[in-house]
Write a protein that holds these residues in place. Structure first.
Motif, mmCIF file in Angstrom:
data_model
loop_
_atom_site.group_PDB
_atom_site.id
_atom_site.type_symbol
_atom_site.label_atom_id
_atom_site.label_comp_id
_atom_site.label_asym_id
_atom_site.label_seq_id
_atom_site.Cartn_x
_atom_site.Cartn_y
_atom_site.Cartn_z
ATOM 1 N N ALA A 138 1.022 -1.214 0.027
ATOM 2 C CA ALA A 138 0.166 -0.049 -0.045
ATOM 3 C C ALA A 138 0.869 1.283 0.228
ATOM 4 C CB ALA A 138 -1.033 -0.103 1.380
ATOM 5 N N GLU A 139 1.947 1.114 0.777
ATOM 6 C CA GLU A 139 2.852 2.344 0.842
ATOM 7 C C GLU A 139 3.466 2.495 -0.596
ATOM 8 O OE1 GLU A 139 6.211 4.330 3.685
ATOM 9 O OE2 GLU A 139 5.592 2.286 3.826
ATOM 10 N N ILE A 140 3.821 1.522 -1.306
ATOM 11 C CA ILE A 140 4.576 1.517 -2.631
ATOM 12 C C ILE A 140 3.500 2.241 -3.596
ATOM 13 C CG2 ILE A 140 5.555 0.236 -4.395
ATOM 14 C CD1 ILE A 140 6.556 -1.650 -2.318
ATOM 15 N N LYS A 141 2.271 1.821 -3.548
ATOM 16 C CA LYS A 141 1.230 2.118 -4.553
ATOM 17 C C LYS A 141 1.048 3.753 -4.303
ATOM 18 C CE LYS A 141 -3.423 2.169 -5.470
ATOM 19 N NZ LYS A 141 -4.717 1.696 -5.253
ATOM 20 N N SER A 142 1.369 4.061 -2.836
ATOM 21 C CA SER A 142 0.874 5.416 -2.581
ATOM 22 C C SER A 142 2.201 6.356 -3.186
ATOM 23 C CB SER A 142 0.999 5.937 -0.949
ATOM 24 O OG SER A 142 0.785 6.985 -0.806
ATOM 25 N N TYR A 143 3.299 5.888 -3.109
ATOM 26 C CA TYR A 143 4.347 6.678 -3.587
ATOM 27 C C TYR A 143 4.261 6.838 -5.044
ATOM 28 C CZ TYR A 143 8.896 7.562 -5.644
ATOM 29 O OH TYR A 143 9.967 8.176 -6.556
ATOM 30 N N TRP A 144 3.811 5.816 -6.054
ATOM 31 C CA TRP A 144 3.650 5.899 -7.428
ATOM 32 C C TRP A 144 2.529 6.741 -7.794
ATOM 33 C CZ3 TRP A 144 7.450 5.345 -10.548
ATOM 34 C CH2 TRP A 144 8.852 4.569 -10.059
ATOM 35 N N LYS A 145 1.501 6.767 -6.762
ATOM 36 C CA LYS A 145 0.288 7.686 -7.035
ATOM 37 C C LYS A 145 0.885 9.297 -6.847
ATOM 38 C CE LYS A 145 -3.793 7.140 -6.439
ATOM 39 N NZ LYS A 145 -5.420 7.211 -6.172
ATOM 40 N N ARG A 146 1.661 9.286 -5.956
ATOM 41 C CA ARG A 146 2.232 10.700 -5.822
ATOM 42 C C ARG A 146 3.030 11.143 -6.882
ATOM 43 N NH1 ARG A 146 6.643 13.208 -4.164
ATOM 44 N NH2 ARG A 146 7.776 11.408 -3.737
ATOM 45 N N ILE A 147 3.843 10.298 -7.515
ATOM 46 C CA ILE A 147 4.559 10.896 -8.814
ATOM 47 C C ILE A 147 3.564 11.056 -9.929
ATOM 48 C CG2 ILE A 147 5.832 9.701 -10.587
ATOM 49 C CD1 ILE A 147 7.528 10.276 -8.118
ATOM 50 N N VAL A 148 2.437 10.239 -9.970
ATOM 51 C CA VAL A 148 1.343 10.563 -11.182
ATOM 52 C C VAL A 148 0.925 11.973 -10.988
ATOM 53 C CG1 VAL A 148 -0.620 10.145 -12.021
ATOM 54 C CG2 VAL A 148 0.823 8.141 -11.440
ATOM 55 N N GLU A 149 0.607 12.387 -9.623
ATOM 56 C CA GLU A 149 -0.146 13.739 -9.184
ATOM 57 C C GLU A 149 0.786 14.728 -9.315
ATOM 58 O OE1 GLU A 149 -1.376 12.887 -5.486
ATOM 59 O OE2 GLU A 149 -3.058 11.619 -6.108
ATOM 60 N N LYS A 150 2.302 14.454 -8.839
ATOM 61 C CA LYS A 150 3.256 15.795 -8.874
ATOM 62 C C LYS A 150 3.582 16.128 -10.323
ATOM 63 C CE LYS A 150 7.849 16.633 -7.316
ATOM 64 N NZ LYS A 150 8.955 16.083 -6.415
ATOM 65 N N TYR A 151 3.656 15.035 -11.169
ATOM 66 C CA TYR A 151 4.108 15.567 -12.715
ATOM 67 C C TYR A 151 2.890 15.536 -13.508
ATOM 68 C CZ TYR A 151 8.872 14.366 -10.910
ATOM 69 O OH TYR A 151 10.069 14.582 -10.320
ATOM 70 N N ASP A 152 1.689 15.670 -13.052
ATOM 71 C CA ASP A 152 0.544 15.809 -13.654
ATOM 72 C C ASP A 152 0.413 14.868 -14.854
ATOM 73 O OD1 ASP A 152 -1.962 17.014 -14.148
ATOM 74 O OD2 ASP A 152 -1.140 18.473 -15.355
ATOM 75 N N VAL A 153 0.734 13.626 -14.646
ATOM 76 C CA VAL A 153 0.663 12.933 -16.155
ATOM 77 C C VAL A 153 -0.776 11.775 -15.882
ATOM 78 C CG1 VAL A 153 3.083 12.680 -15.924
ATOM 79 C CG2 VAL A 153 1.778 10.896 -14.575
ATOM 80 N N GLY A 154 -1.526 12.181 -14.886
ATOM 81 C CA GLY A 154 -2.787 11.422 -14.866
ATOM 82 C C GLY A 154 -3.672 11.692 -16.371
ATOM 83 N N ARG A 155 -3.293 13.042 -16.809
ATOM 84 C CA ARG A 155 -3.963 13.269 -18.120
ATOM 85 C C ARG A 155 -3.744 12.213 -19.402
ATOM 86 N NH1 ARG A 155 0.108 18.001 -20.124
ATOM 87 N NH2 ARG A 155 1.718 17.579 -18.819
#
Length: 615
Positions: A138-155
């Motif tokens: 769960a902590e690893i997933k949270s880290y990679w979700k933060r990367i998605v949000e920080k670099y605005d690549v969810g788009r």
């Protein structure tokens, strides 16, 4: 005769192949006298002439790129490709409802990374706040979700979108990618198709007689039911791979009884990084949190341990013999006085034939009163439990199958080009029946197709995330070449692929991985072909991917005349076009090679004039 040869040569230049041409030759015709003028050299030797393309040389064409999967590789692609490939039109299709790949899918008790967390993260955006040396899923997933949000690549990412088919259209020069999103099915046309579906994305249940008759709770550990309560239940755990070793200890603490079925022997190693690694992290990480210099030193000290493990894979090597001795002592200590268990579990193959699996708490759980270790093969399932080949029937409330994944390293969906389905061709029974990749990155006969974390992709040491970053960077170089040089399609040659196959077939017999054991290295086939790991060290594969061997590829071109240099355009660069309007106030650097360091400490000549973006 000289006159005849010259005129015939002119005829051949001016007349298209297949057309008839008539050239009249008069040996003694009267030629009017012309006034002598200046003589000009012949300036055209190629007919028909090339029609120049009206664009600056660096005005790259847009590329539609489809990436399949939003795990570590897909997220890294989302961060890297838009900044490394000008005008890329990127979309990433993810079949699950959230990003994270294996870390989103696996939620079973005890799931965590068996690699130190500080080495299992993006090198360009490290976290200093991991809660433990070996992070939970769960902590690893949270880290990679933060990367998605920080670099605005969810788009770029489309969730709940499963790619079901990819087929190359030679007529269009594009991939036709079929996507199912809810009730909607559509086809996306892409210039390039990139798979980023990971090593362990498709769990495989065993195939025992009677499984459809069993009336209890039955799940693969990678398909864990969050509503299942194991407390007080009798549970069968099948398999002693990584997930089996992780899920058994927490279940043992709450279940009434555990029947642990283990078909294969296995080395249960210390955590990757060593027995004392958690102390190593604890002693350094607090200071590292407040000092970038100390954190860098800590990371380097950590990762040198991971990169220096390569020597342990070779037959007869001192490191492998030392590993056998050390792990045997470790297992004996953890099992206490259970010599019977040690004799049952201890393999006859060398350490590293299978990937070494750390199992904190696993061996201790095996000695618990409520756990029975069963090595007798399973014969069949019944309505109430499992029967082994010795006739013993054991009833259980639930069966948890930690029986691995599809480790064929074929594609996760049909990928079709030139009449060949790669998904079938790379599986046993196909032609050639194993993954036959070019340097783990591409496949001959499959134009504009790239693979991330596919067959032979990662070294047996080093760090996965750094390897993924290098693979995505390699892909970016391929995309830049195609978009910037007018390439319609490119694929590695069959001869280059064959030469890489020959290298693999000569390298792996030197290693203990070629011994008679079953692992994801060899697709679960004892003594089988090694296709899950790179034939060399982590540093070795990084060196290979540093500079693509363009001579190993075959190309077709967008230019209607087939000219490979039509991409030179009209002689201008975009900087020339801007400067032509006046250089005052330009926000572009016309001379990026002029650096202040030249008058100071001096320019680092190793990378001088090599930045692709400042040409």
């Amino acid at each position: 005769m000289a006159a005849r040869s010259r005129l015939e040569s002119i005829r051949d230049h001016l007349t298209p192949v297949g057309d008839e041409a008539t050239v009249g030759i008069e040996e003694e015709s009267e030629v009017p006298t012309l006034e002598q003028g200046p003589k000009f050299p012949q300036t055209r030797t190629v007919f028909p002439r090339l029609e120049l393309e009206e664009h600056p040389i660096d005005d790259a064409r847009p590329l539609r790129v489809v990436v399949v999967g939003a795990g570590v590789s897909g997220i890294t692609s989302a961060v890297f490709l838009p900044v490394k490939v000008p005008k890329v039109d990127l979309v990433i299709y993810e079949r699950q409802p959230d990003v994270g790949g294996v870390w989103n899918a696996n939620i079973y008790p005890g799931v965590r990374c068996d690699v130190p967390a500080h080495a299992y993260q993006a090198t360009f955006d490290p976290s200093t706040s991991w809660s433990t040396a070996y992070a939970a899923g769960a902590e690893i997933k949270s880290y990679w979700k933060r990367i998605v949000e920080k670099y605005d690549v969810g788009r770029y990412i489309r969730l709940n979108s499963r790619v079901t088919n990819g087929e190359w259209s030679e007529e269009k020069g594009k991939w036709l990618v079929t996507v199912q999103s809810g009730d909607k099915v559509f086809v996306d046309e892409a210039d390039f198709l990139i798979t980023a579906t990971g090593h362990f994305s498709d769990p495989r249940l065993p195939d025992y007689p009677g499984m459809d008759e069993y009336e209890g709770h039955l799940r693969h550990s990678s398909n864990w039911d969050p509503n299942f309560d194991p407390k007080g239940k009798s549970i069968a755990v099948i398999g002693n791979g990584a997930s089996g070793l992780q899920v058994l200890p927490p279940l043992q603490k709450v279940a009434a009884r555990i029947d642990h079925y283990a078909r294969n022997r296995t080395w249960v190693a210390a955590p990757i990084g060593g027995e004392n690694f958690e102390d190593f992290v604890a002693q350094r990480v607090e200071k590292a949190k407040t000092s970038p210099e100390d954190y860098l030193k800590f990371r380097k000290e950590l990762e040198v341990q991971l990169y220096s493990r390569f020597g342990g894979i070779f037959k007869g090597g001192d490191k492998n013999e030392a590993a056998r001795e050390n792990i045997t002592k470790l297992m004996s200590t953890r099992l206490g006085d259970r010599d019977d268990l040690l004799r049952t579990i201890l393999p006859d193959f060398a350490p590293n034939c299978r990937r070494l699996t750390p199992g904190p708490g696993y061996l201790e759980a095996l000695t618990a009163q409520n756990v029975e270790y069963i090595s007798t093969p399973i014969e069949r399932f019944t309505k109430t439990g499992i029967q082994t080949t010795d006739g013993v029937q054991r009833d259980v409330d639930a069966v948890i199958c930690s029986t691995g994944h599809d480790v064929s390293f074929s594609t996760a969906f049909p990928v079709i080009a030139n009449g060949i389905n790669l998904q079938e061709a790379w599986r046993p029974g196909g032609d050639p029946g194993f993954p036959d990749s070019y340097l783990s990155t591409a496949a001959p006969g499959f134009p504009n197709f790239l693979i991330l974390l596919g067959p032979n992709a990662t070294g047996p040491a080093g760090t996965l995330c750094h390897s993924v970053e290098n693979q995505v960077t390699y892909a970016a170089k391929v995309l830049r070449k195609a978009s910037g040089q007018g390439i319609r399609s490119m694929a590695p040659s069959a001869s280059a692929t064959r030469d890489f196959r020959a290298y693999c077939e000569s390298f792996f017999p030197r290693t203990v991985m070629s011994e008679y054991c079953s692992s994801w290295y060899n697709g679960g086939i004892k003594g089988g072909r090694i296709h899950g790991i790179w034939p060399g060290s982590a540093a070795h594969v990084n060196a290979v991917r540093r500079e693509p061997r363009w001579e190993d590829w075959e190309y077709t071109y967008l230019n209607p005349q087939g000219n490979r240099f039509a991409w030179l355009g009209n002689g201008w660069t975009t900087k020339d076009v801007a400067a032509n309007s006046g250089h005052e106030g330009l926000d572009i650097d016309l001379t990026p090679w002029l650096q202040a360091e030249a008058l100071g400490k001096g320019v680092d000549l190793r990378g001088y004039h090599e930045n692709w973006w400042d040409a």
